[in-house]
Design a protein around this motif. Structure first.
Motif, PDB file in Angstrom:
ATOM      1  N   LYS A 106      21.578   4.265  -3.343  1.00  0.00           N
ATOM      2  CA  LYS A 106      21.327   3.861  -1.956  1.00  0.00           C
ATOM      3  C   LYS A 106      20.805   2.429  -1.865  1.00  0.00           C
ATOM      4  O   LYS A 106      21.031   1.741  -0.867  1.00  0.00           O
ATOM      5  CB  LYS A 106      20.324   4.820  -1.317  1.00  0.00           C
ATOM      6  N   LEU A 107      20.108   1.957  -2.912  1.00  0.00           N
ATOM      7  CA  LEU A 107      19.549   0.602  -2.906  1.00  0.00           C
ATOM      8  C   LEU A 107      20.525  -0.425  -3.476  1.00  0.00           C
ATOM      9  O   LEU A 107      20.241  -1.624  -3.453  1.00  0.00           O
ATOM     10  CB  LEU A 107      18.252   0.571  -3.708  1.00  0.00           C
ATOM     11  N   ALA A 108      21.659   0.043  -4.000  1.00  0.00           N
ATOM     12  CA  ALA A 108      22.669  -0.867  -4.543  1.00  0.00           C
ATOM     13  C   ALA A 108      24.035  -0.500  -3.982  1.00  0.00           C
ATOM     14  O   ALA A 108      24.968  -0.185  -4.732  1.00  0.00           O
ATOM     15  CB  ALA A 108      22.670  -0.815  -6.071  1.00  0.00           C
ATOM     16  N   PRO A 109      24.194  -0.532  -2.663  1.00  0.00           N
ATOM     17  CA  PRO A 109      25.430  -0.033  -2.057  1.00  0.00           C
ATOM     18  C   PRO A 109      26.635  -0.949  -2.266  1.00  0.00           C
ATOM     19  O   PRO A 109      27.764  -0.540  -2.022  1.00  0.00           O
ATOM     20  CB  PRO A 109      25.065   0.051  -0.566  1.00  0.00           C
ATOM     21  N   ARG A 110      26.414  -2.186  -2.707  1.00  0.00           N
ATOM     22  CA  ARG A 110      27.525  -3.130  -2.813  1.00  0.00           C
ATOM     23  C   ARG A 110      28.336  -2.938  -4.085  1.00  0.00           C
ATOM     24  O   ARG A 110      29.386  -3.539  -4.245  1.00  0.00           O
ATOM     25  CB  ARG A 110      27.003  -4.568  -2.760  1.00  0.00           C
ATOM     26  N   TYR A 111      27.834  -2.118  -5.003  1.00  0.00           N
ATOM     27  CA  TYR A 111      28.531  -1.942  -6.268  1.00  0.00           C
ATOM     28  C   TYR A 111      29.573  -0.827  -6.176  1.00  0.00           C
ATOM     29  O   TYR A 111      29.518   0.028  -5.278  1.00  0.00           O
ATOM     30  CB  TYR A 111      27.528  -1.648  -7.384  1.00  0.00           C
ATOM     31  N   ALA A 112      30.508  -0.856  -7.120  1.00  0.00           N
ATOM     32  CA  ALA A 112      31.580   0.149  -7.147  1.00  0.00           C
ATOM     33  C   ALA A 112      31.042   1.419  -7.797  1.00  0.00           C
ATOM     34  O   ALA A 112      30.943   1.512  -9.023  1.00  0.00           O
ATOM     35  CB  ALA A 112      32.780  -0.397  -7.916  1.00  0.00           C
ATOM     36  N   LEU A 113      30.685   2.415  -6.966  1.00  0.00           N
ATOM     37  CA  LEU A 113      30.066   3.659  -7.444  1.00  0.00           C
ATOM     38  C   LEU A 113      30.955   4.840  -7.086  1.00  0.00           C
ATOM     39  O   LEU A 113      31.546   4.892  -6.005  1.00  0.00           O
ATOM     40  CB  LEU A 113      28.686   3.848  -6.811  1.00  0.00           C
ATOM     41  N   LEU A 114      31.018   5.809  -7.984  1.00  0.00           N
ATOM     42  CA  LEU A 114      31.714   7.067  -7.745  1.00  0.00           C
ATOM     43  C   LEU A 114      30.773   8.219  -8.028  1.00  0.00           C
ATOM     44  O   LEU A 114      30.035   8.196  -9.044  1.00  0.00           O
ATOM     45  CB  LEU A 114      32.953   7.192  -8.650  1.00  0.00           C
ATOM     46  N   GLU A 115      30.755   9.218  -7.165  1.00  0.00           N
ATOM     47  CA  GLU A 115      29.859  10.347  -7.364  1.00  0.00           C
ATOM     48  C   GLU A 115      30.221  11.070  -8.660  1.00  0.00           C
ATOM     49  O   GLU A 115      31.389  11.361  -8.938  1.00  0.00           O
ATOM     50  CB  GLU A 115      29.934  11.305  -6.190  1.00  0.00           C
ATOM     51  N   ALA A 116      29.196  11.344  -9.486  1.00  0.00           N
ATOM     52  CA  ALA A 116      29.401  12.006 -10.772  1.00  0.00           C
ATOM     53  C   ALA A 116      28.891  13.428 -10.784  1.00  0.00           C
ATOM     54  O   ALA A 116      28.923  14.089 -11.819  1.00  0.00           O
ATOM     55  CB  ALA A 116      28.730  11.202 -11.884  1.00  0.00           C
ATOM     56  N   GLY A 117      28.361  13.885  -9.651  1.00  0.00           N
ATOM     57  CA  GLY A 117      27.907  15.264  -9.577  1.00  0.00           C
ATOM     58  C   GLY A 117      26.395  15.386  -9.555  1.00  0.00           C
ATOM     59  O   GLY A 117      25.662  14.452  -9.890  1.00  0.00           O
ATOM     60  N   ALA A 118      25.933  16.590  -9.152  1.00  0.00           N
ATOM     61  CA  ALA A 118      24.501  16.890  -9.152  1.00  0.00           C
ATOM     62  C   ALA A 118      24.190  17.594 -10.458  1.00  0.00           C
ATOM     63  O   ALA A 118      24.567  18.763 -10.677  1.00  0.00           O
ATOM     64  CB  ALA A 118      24.136  17.750  -7.952  1.00  0.00           C
TER      65      ALA A 118
ATOM     66  N   LYS B  87      17.453  18.157 -17.942  1.00  0.00           N
ATOM     67  CA  LYS B  87      16.498  18.917 -18.750  1.00  0.00           C
ATOM     68  C   LYS B  87      15.092  18.711 -18.206  1.00  0.00           C
ATOM     69  O   LYS B  87      14.648  17.585 -17.990  1.00  0.00           O
ATOM     70  CB  LYS B  87      16.584  18.458 -20.196  1.00  0.00           C
ATOM     71  N   GLY B  88      14.420  19.828 -17.959  1.00  0.00           N
ATOM     72  CA  GLY B  88      13.044  19.767 -17.478  1.00  0.00           C
ATOM     73  C   GLY B  88      12.912  19.651 -15.984  1.00  0.00           C
ATOM     74  O   GLY B  88      11.799  19.595 -15.463  1.00  0.00           O
ATOM     75  N   LYS B  89      14.046  19.599 -15.245  1.00  0.00           N
ATOM     76  CA  LYS B  89      14.001  19.474 -13.794  1.00  0.00           C
ATOM     77  C   LYS B  89      14.423  20.792 -13.164  1.00  0.00           C
ATOM     78  O   LYS B  89      15.410  21.430 -13.575  1.00  0.00           O
ATOM     79  CB  LYS B  89      14.940  18.362 -13.322  1.00  0.00           C
ATOM     80  N   SER B  90      13.686  21.229 -12.130  1.00  0.00           N
ATOM     81  CA  SER B  90      13.971  22.501 -11.475  1.00  0.00           C
ATOM     82  C   SER B  90      15.109  22.384 -10.476  1.00  0.00           C
ATOM     83  O   SER B  90      15.737  23.380 -10.119  1.00  0.00           O
ATOM     84  CB  SER B  90      12.708  23.016 -10.767  1.00  0.00           C
ATOM     85  N   THR B  91      15.378  21.194  -9.977  1.00  0.00           N
ATOM     86  CA  THR B  91      16.475  20.979  -9.026  1.00  0.00           C
ATOM     87  C   THR B  91      17.467  19.997  -9.612  1.00  0.00           C
ATOM     88  O   THR B  91      17.134  19.203 -10.501  1.00  0.00           O
ATOM     89  CB  THR B  91      15.939  20.410  -7.699  1.00  0.00           C
ATOM     90  N   ARG B  92      18.679  20.088  -9.115  1.00  0.00           N
ATOM     91  CA  ARG B  92      19.718  19.182  -9.598  1.00  0.00           C
ATOM     92  C   ARG B  92      19.485  17.756  -9.086  1.00  0.00           C
ATOM     93  O   ARG B  92      18.963  17.561  -8.001  1.00  0.00           O
ATOM     94  CB  ARG B  92      21.094  19.680  -9.151  1.00  0.00           C
ATOM     95  N   THR B  93      19.939  16.802  -9.885  1.00  0.00           N
ATOM     96  CA  THR B  93      19.813  15.382  -9.532  1.00  0.00           C
ATOM     97  C   THR B  93      21.198  14.799  -9.320  1.00  0.00           C
ATOM     98  O   THR B  93      22.039  14.824 -10.219  1.00  0.00           O
ATOM     99  CB  THR B  93      19.094  14.601 -10.650  1.00  0.00           C
ATOM    100  N   ARG B  94      21.432  14.333  -8.124  1.00  0.00           N
ATOM    101  CA  ARG B  94      22.750  13.774  -7.781  1.00  0.00           C
ATOM    102  C   ARG B  94      22.904  12.403  -8.453  1.00  0.00           C
ATOM    103  O   ARG B  94      22.021  11.541  -8.357  1.00  0.00           O
ATOM    104  CB  ARG B  94      22.862  13.641  -6.269  1.00  0.00           C
ATOM    105  N   THR B  95      24.032  12.191  -9.125  1.00  0.00           N
ATOM    106  CA  THR B  95      24.241  10.957  -9.895  1.00  0.00           C
ATOM    107  C   THR B  95      25.553  10.295  -9.484  1.00  0.00           C
ATOM    108  O   THR B  95      26.433  10.923  -8.898  1.00  0.00           O
ATOM    109  CB  THR B  95      24.279  11.243 -11.405  1.00  0.00           C
ATOM    110  N   PHE B  96      25.625   9.008  -9.842  1.00  0.00           N
ATOM    111  CA  PHE B  96      26.807   8.210  -9.528  1.00  0.00           C
ATOM    112  C   PHE B  96      27.194   7.387 -10.752  1.00  0.00           C
ATOM    113  O   PHE B  96      26.316   6.846 -11.460  1.00  0.00           O
ATOM    114  CB  PHE B  96      26.541   7.276  -8.347  1.00  0.00           C
ATOM    115  N   ALA B  97      28.486   7.304 -10.999  1.00  0.00           N
ATOM    116  CA  ALA B  97      29.009   6.476 -12.084  1.00  0.00           C
ATOM    117  C   ALA B  97      29.218   5.051 -11.572  1.00  0.00           C
ATOM    118  O   ALA B  97      29.792   4.845 -10.505  1.00  0.00           O
ATOM    119  CB  ALA B  97      30.335   7.028 -12.601  1.00  0.00           C
ATOM    120  N   VAL B  98      28.739   4.074 -12.342  1.00  0.00           N
ATOM    121  CA  VAL B  98      28.888   2.660 -11.965  1.00  0.00           C
ATOM    122  C   VAL B  98      30.188   2.146 -12.577  1.00  0.00           C
ATOM    123  O   VAL B  98      30.272   1.902 -13.785  1.00  0.00           O
ATOM    124  CB  VAL B  98      27.688   1.830 -12.452  1.00  0.00           C
TER     125      VAL B  98
END
Length: 728
Positions: free
Chosen positions: A618-630, A634-645
């Motif tokens: 969200k803080l780097a919207p000008r870059y070419a990003l594709l959603e990589a999934g939530a 490891k060690g996190k109770s909820t999923r973390t949404r990630t993006f491929a640069v």
């Protein structure tokens, strides 16, 4: 003020006074340095070439090969004049001396032959007479050179008018000149001197005297005489400064006004030498006639006849650093006048430069003594920047030549001397303390201790950071096949190359952890766009690693390459001094750091080398990003949404990536809905990904197996295309 400070001020002011007096005397070394600086300005921004009616008829190597060695017989010069006149030349100026009889003239040759009847010799043609008849009633200007032998003076074909007293003592002095053949001198429409820099010890031609004087008469330069003849003007009008005798400020030639120095010299403002300024004499004298292109180049133009042949030794060095024929400089003088682009060094320039040295020097002395050498250095750099900027802008937009070096060099000497005195006398006690503690603390930490209250206390502050982890893929396998020393060499090469991008993008290099790098942005000082700078650093690392692999910089051979995974996350973390009371480091801790480390580890599952969290995306919207999934980190109770640069801002703005992002969004929707259409959309995404990133092929091969990562996925924001359109 302490006694040491008083002494420091006095010593500094004495140095400033010496430097000011030195500049006022303007020694040769300072003048040379100033002229070199002005040369650099011209090299950076030379005069723009315009296709003006000025040409050089070049007696070049091809012409000498065609018609024989120099000097040519003057009947050939007559044919050259006739051809140029027939082609419509506005003026024909010879940058050639005709001071001796033509030794190739038939009459001259036969006169020395024994037994030939003098009556027969008298009836033979004389080339000087042929040449004289050719130039008669034509706009031909002949040149003369200065001579130390005799007291010959050429005939002056032009008149001079003055707005004040005649400035006969302003131009350079002429004591003698090479005499022209009488019949040529009588028939020429104009006569001008061809000396470019008489009396100047420098080999570089920077100014050209447009006038010479013998104390009673003025003699024009070949270039302005050619312009006068072409314009049909009969008189030069000279203006001088009303309050300064024997000076020249302007020369008017017809409707053209030429600003000059007080001695009547023109500052040359040159264009790089160009082939289209020249016309070969061979083309003009061609037996089969003149081509339309040659005729078009000559018609209506002021032409200068001269030579570029190296053996004839009329090569000059210009401010642009080029070696050019002297005749081309005569042509450029006329081009400069016609274009109205001039350079000048105003009368007040010396006073301004002397004043700037005195004022800047006093300021630096006071700052160095009472504030700090660092503040004085900052002010000195500011003065340097202002001097350079003012001098450059004055040159670029006003054609003014103001010396940037004198205040800069004098300010540097003043700052160095005042700082050295403070270091040796005023700061001696403080320096001893620094030297004592410098054995135990790093320079950066010592600086923070000196300037930050309670800097040595343990603890930290909560602030938003962007954290990065970088890890080498398959490092265990690499290290197993290398000797321990080779592993160290490999790691040093890798870490040095990649960590430099962190520093270059205003990041803080936290630590090296074996084969990994930890870094963060926005501490210890605020960094604007810290998330974007972290992403930019990651892309630079990708590019550097690709280059190192291509060059086999690690020495593995056999096409073996090194891969990396980079994870980036933005969030709140605690940053500060951490450790024991006696030994601690400046670092960051918290969930944000853990998430960044987990995202880097997830690069293996996603099969992509750079992953960022949603907060970073969200803080780097000008870059070419594709959603990589939530991802379930490891060690996190909820999923973390990630993006491929995938790439930088340019790629993000491209049509190919916009198309891929649209298809990618449809693919993610299909995977989240477990739609049968996902397979077909996946093939479409693979086809659009070709050429964008090598990692995308494996990324898409793996993506179908991670469909659970996209279930119950929150709606992604629309992709904005150039022009404001959106893709949903």
């Amino acid at each position: 003020m302490t006694r040491a400070q008083q002494v420091g001020v006095i010593v500094g002011l004495v140095i400033v006074a010496i430097l000011t007096i030195l500049r006022a005397s303007d020694p040769q070394l300072m003048r040379q340095a100033r002229e070199v600086a002005f040369d650099e300005y011209q090299r950076i921004a030379p005069r723009a070439f315009q296709d003006l009616p000025v040409r050089v008829i070049d007696i070049d190597e091809a012409s000498l090969k065609e018609f024989g060695q120099w000097p040519w017989p003057r009947d050939r010069m007559a044919r050259l004049v006739d051809r140029l006149s027939e082609m419509g030349a506005a003026a024909i100026a010879f940058d050639i001396l005709f001071s001796e009889p033509d030794r190739l003239s038939p009459r001259t040759v036969m006169r020395d032959v024994v037994g030939v009847d003098p009556l027969i010799v008298a009836r033979l043609p004389d080339n000087d007479e042929i040449f004289a008849r050719s130039i008669a009633e034509k706009p031909v200007v002949l040149g003369f050179a200065l001579s130390n032998d005799g007291s010959a003076r050429p005939e002056v074909k032009a008149g001079f008018a003055f707005t004040g007293e005649p400035p006969f003592h302003a131009p350079p002095r002429i004591t003698g000149a090479t005499p022209l053949r009488p019949q040529l001198e009588a028939n020429a429409a104009g006569i001008g001197h061809i000396s470019l820099n008489p009396g100047d010890p420098s080999a570089v031609v920077r100014t050209v005297p447009l006038l010479l004087s013998d104390g009673r008469q003025l003699y024009p330069n070949l270039a302005i005489e050619a312009l006068r003849v072409a314009l049909g003007a009969s008189t030069y009008v000279l203006a001088n400064a009303a309050d300064i005798p024997d000076t020249i400020t302007l020369i008017r030639i017809g409707d053209f006004v030429v600003p000059v120095t007080a001695a009547g010299a023109l500052w040359l403002y040159l264009t790089p030498d160009r082939a289209d300024r020249y016309v070969s004499a061979r083309q003009v004298l061609a037996e089969k006639g003149v081509s339309p292109e040659t005729r078009a180049a000559v018609e209506g133009s002021i032409v200068f006849v001269g030579t570029s042949a190296a053996g004839l030794q009329d090569i000059r060095t210009t401010a642009l650093g080029q070696n050019v024929p002297g005749v081309s400089l005569q042509a450029q003088i006329v081009e400069q006048i016609l274009s109205g682009r001039f350079l000048s060094r105003p009368d007040w320039a010396d006073g301004l430069e002397i004043l700037s040295i005195a004022v800047a020097g006093i300021l630096l002395v006071l700052l160095t003594t009472f504030v700090s050498p660092a503040m004085a250095l900052v002010c000195g750099l500011l003065v340097t920047a202002l001097a350079l900027a003012a001098s450059w802008l004055a040159f670029l937009y006003g054609g003014l030549l103001l010396d940037p070096l004198a205040p800069i060099v004098s300010g540097s000497i003043t700052h160095f001397a005042a700082t050295a005195f403070r270091f040796l006398v005023i700061d001696r006690e403080r320096r001893e303390v620094r030297l004592a503690f410098g054995h135990y603390l790093s320079p950066s930490l010592l600086y923070r201790i000196e300037h930050t209250q309670d800097a040595l206390r343990l603890g930290g502050d909560d602030r938003e950071l962007t954290v990065m982890f970088v890890d080498i893929r398959n490092f265990t396998e690499i290290s197993e096949r290398l000797a321990p020393t080779a592993v160290v060499t490999f790691l040093n090469t890798f870490l040095d190359a990649l960590s430099g991008h962190i520093i270059a993008n205003e990041g803080t290099l936290d630590k090296f952890i074996g084969d990994s790098i930890m870094a963060f942005w926005n501490a210890p000082v605020d960094v604007g766009d810290h998330a974007a700078k972290a992403v930019h650093a990651a892309l630079a690392m990708r590019e550097t690693l690709a280059r190192l692999n291509a060059q086999d910089a690690f020495g593995f051979g056999n096409g073996q390459t090194v891969g990396i995974g980079i994870g980036i996350h933005t969030g709140l973390a605690c940053v500060g001094n951490m450790g024991a009371e006696t030994h601690f480091n400046y670092s960051a801790v918290g969930d944000t750091v853990n998430v960044a480390a987990r995202i880097e580890a997830a690069c293996k599952d996603v099969c992509f080398d750079i992953l960022v969290s949603e907060s970073t995306a969200k803080l780097a919207p000008r870059y070419a990003l594709l959603e990589a999934g939530a991802l379930a980190l490891k060690g996190k109770s909820t999923r973390t949404r990630t993006f491929a640069v995938v790439g930088d801002e340019d790629l993000a703005a491209s049509a190919s990536f916009a198309a891929l992002k649209h298809v990618h969004g449809r693919l993610i929707d299909a995977l989240a809905a477990q739609s049968p259409a996902a397979r077909e959309i996946l093939r479409e995404a693979k086809s659009h990904s070709g050429g964008l990133s090598a990692d995308l092929a494996e990324f898409y091969r793996r993506i179908a197996r991670r469909a659970d990562h996209f279930l119950q996925r929150p709606a992604a924001p629309p992709h904005v295309l150039p022009g404001g359109k959106t893709l949903h």
